[in-house]
Design a protein around this motif. Structure first.
Motif, PDB file in Angstrom:
ATOM      1  N   ALA A 323       0.867  -1.181   0.000  1.00  0.00           N
ATOM      2  CA  ALA A 323       0.000   0.000   0.000  1.00  0.00           C
ATOM      3  C   ALA A 323       0.901   1.227   0.000  1.00  0.00           C
ATOM      4  O   ALA A 323       2.027   1.195   0.503  1.00  0.00           O
ATOM      5  N   SER A 324       0.398   2.321  -0.567  1.00  0.00           N
ATOM      6  CA  SER A 324       1.157   3.574  -0.547  1.00  0.00           C
ATOM      7  C   SER A 324       0.210   4.743  -0.344  1.00  0.00           C
ATOM      8  O   SER A 324      -0.954   4.701  -0.758  1.00  0.00           O
ATOM      9  N   PHE A 325       0.743   5.798   0.290  1.00  0.00           N
ATOM     10  CA  PHE A 325      -0.027   6.992   0.626  1.00  0.00           C
ATOM     11  C   PHE A 325       0.854   8.186   0.293  1.00  0.00           C
ATOM     12  O   PHE A 325       1.928   8.346   0.880  1.00  0.00           O
ATOM     13  N   SER A 326       0.418   9.015  -0.652  1.00  0.00           N
ATOM     14  CA  SER A 326       1.337  10.028  -1.162  1.00  0.00           C
ATOM     15  C   SER A 326       0.642  11.353  -1.433  1.00  0.00           C
ATOM     16  O   SER A 326      -0.587  11.426  -1.545  1.00  0.00           O
ATOM     17  N   GLY A 327       1.463  12.399  -1.569  1.00  0.00           N
ATOM     18  CA  GLY A 327       0.941  13.709  -1.924  1.00  0.00           C
ATOM     19  C   GLY A 327       2.003  14.784  -1.803  1.00  0.00           C
ATOM     20  O   GLY A 327       3.096  14.550  -1.284  1.00  0.00           O
ATOM     21  N   ASP A 328       1.670  15.970  -2.297  1.00  0.00           N
ATOM     22  CA  ASP A 328       2.519  17.142  -2.100  1.00  0.00           C
ATOM     23  C   ASP A 328       2.188  17.734  -0.732  1.00  0.00           C
ATOM     24  O   ASP A 328       1.015  17.804  -0.344  1.00  0.00           O
ATOM     25  N   THR A 329       3.201  18.166  -0.020  1.00  0.00           N
ATOM     26  CA  THR A 329       2.949  18.694   1.312  1.00  0.00           C
ATOM     27  C   THR A 329       4.036  19.684   1.720  1.00  0.00           C
ATOM     28  O   THR A 329       5.195  19.556   1.321  1.00  0.00           O
ATOM     29  N   ASP A 330       3.631  20.661   2.532  1.00  0.00           N
ATOM     30  CA  ASP A 330       4.587  21.603   3.120  1.00  0.00           C
ATOM     31  C   ASP A 330       5.028  21.133   4.503  1.00  0.00           C
ATOM     32  O   ASP A 330       5.850  21.789   5.149  1.00  0.00           O
TER      33      ASP A 330
END
Length: 431
Positions: A323-330
């Motif tokens: 499983a993977s959990f991703s995104g752009d984040t500050d």
């Protein structure tokens, strides 16, 4: 032909295993004008180390061999299969995954002719040293294009972390160095090992008469000679399944940090239909924990830890799952900490989601029903031997029987915190 009747959906799947071992699946769809056919072999990018037919010693081929072979199959002596499909009004394509290579077409006319083209070009390999050399440049450019794609680098980065000792950590297309090593001999060797009817399946869906289609396929296959075939002996197992890279960071010319948390499945998934149930239960579990309407997602969104770029994925393949959990984040540190915390408390959180579970299950079933109106979705969701010939209609039946207790029991089996890893791509300093 064997008939599998799905009364709840008013659908009937016709199946037949031919004398040469080819598994044929035929699904007539009322009201459709188009026909879609997909011809697949149980051979993907991870299947690089194997014992060739009639030999006793294993060989290891260059990374990207399955994808390279897919490209070269369309190039024939005196013609291109893409052009031939176009001549008879069909759209054609192909794709390679970790565990499968598929060739397909869709058409509203000349179905028999296009079906013959599909079967013939896949079952008649033709490679030359000159054409192989030319293809290396084409695929090399494709690989370099993905090298500049930050989202693709994020995806491959977490696979490198989770699977340092498994061929899944290498791009399906290989690398520019690995494909440069591919020879005409390699292609023929891989083809003879994996492209046999025993190791393949054909799925045809749409405006068809199953008896007529089966007759066409049988006549086509009867006109060809196939040597005796032994099931491929492939070594694509994880050498050290519990060994992972816990954290890595790279820099690229991007504007915001990209972060991904990976969860490696450390135990084997069940075989057959139980494996499909495992996959669907995990999909629903992660939807409840991380879907856009979940309490956890909304909290992270309000805190500015995640935004609309956030996504999650659960993938089951032959010999591995994750499983993977991703995104752009500050806030990359907070992103990683919160995802891990939610996963660590999954069993407890799920026990309080009785109402949400029922709504989520209905939503999943609704999505599945929508996909049943797509010929491509019906055929492409078929995974052949992996899930004991299960179809999209079997998925619906599994969802119907699913309970919240199934997810609660699954959580501690799948979510082993030893299998967690993180990967970041940070902006280049000064950019």
């Amino acid at each position: 032909m064997h008939k599998r009747v799905y009364k709840a959906f008013n659908e009937t799947l016709y199946t037949q295993t031919l004398a040469n071992g080819l598994q044929v699946n035929l699904l007539p769809k009322r009201g459709f004008h188009k026909t879609y056919a997909i011809f697949s072999t149980n051979f993907g990018s991870i299947d690089r180390t194997f014992i060739p037919q009639n030999e006793t010693t294993a060989v290891t081929q260059p990374a990207g061999i399955a994808h390279f072979l897919e490209h070269k199959m369309f190039d024939k002596k005196g013609y291109d299969a893409f052009d031939l499909f176009g001549k008879y009004g069909a759209d054609s394509n192909a794709f390679t995954s970790f565990t499968k290579t598929s060739y397909l077409f869709s058409a509203t006319q000349n179905v028999r002719k296009n079906l013959e083209i599909l079967l013939n070009f896949v079952q008649e390999p033709y490679f030359t040293d000159d054409s192989v050399a030319k293809e290396k440049g084409i695929i090399g450019q494709e690989i370099q294009m993905y090298d500049d794609d930050a989202d693709w680098q994020l995806y491959m980065g977490i696979l490198n972390n989770l699977y340092p000792n498994h061929p899944a950590h290498v791009d399906i297309a290989g690398t520019t160095d690995s494909i440069d090593k591919i020879t005409t001999h390699d292609l023929y060797l891989a083809y003879k090992t994996f492209y046999h009817p025993v190791n393949m399946d054909l799925f045809v869906v749409g405006n068809i008469d199953p008896e007529e289609i089966l007759k066409w396929v049988q006549e086509n296959q009867a006109s060809k000679n196939f040597k005796p075939f032994k099931e491929p002996q492939v070594d694509n197992q994880d050498i050290k399944p519990k060994e992972i890279v816990k954290h890595r960071v790279i820099s690229l010319p991007i504007n915001r940090t990209k972060c991904i948390v990976g969860l490696k499945g450390l135990d084997d998934i069940p075989a057959g239909r139980e494996g499909l149930a495992y996959q669907l239960q995990a999909n629903l579990m992660f939807y409840l924990l991380f879907g856009e309407s979940s309490e956890q997602y909304l909290k992270l969104y309000d805190q500015g830890i995640v935004d609309d770029t956030f996504s999650y994925e659960f993938d089951v393949q032959r010999s591995f799952h994750y499983a993977s959990f991703s995104g752009d984040t500050d806030q990359p540190e907070a992103f990683q900490t919160q995802i891990k915390e939610i996963l660590g408390q999954a069993e407890q959180r799920l026990s309080h989601l009785t109402n949400q579970f029922e709504l989520a299950k209905k939503e999943m079933l609704g999505r599945l029903l929508q996909r049943m109106d797509s010929l491509e979705a019906i055929a492409n969701s078929y995974d052949g031997q992996m899930f004991d010939q299960a179809t999209i209609f079997d998925q619906a039946e599994i969802y119907e029987k699913m309970t919240l207790d199934d997810l609660i029991r699954l959580a501690p089996k799948l979510i082993n915190l030893e299998g967690l890893s993180t990967f970041e791509i940070r902006p280049v300093k000064g950019k």
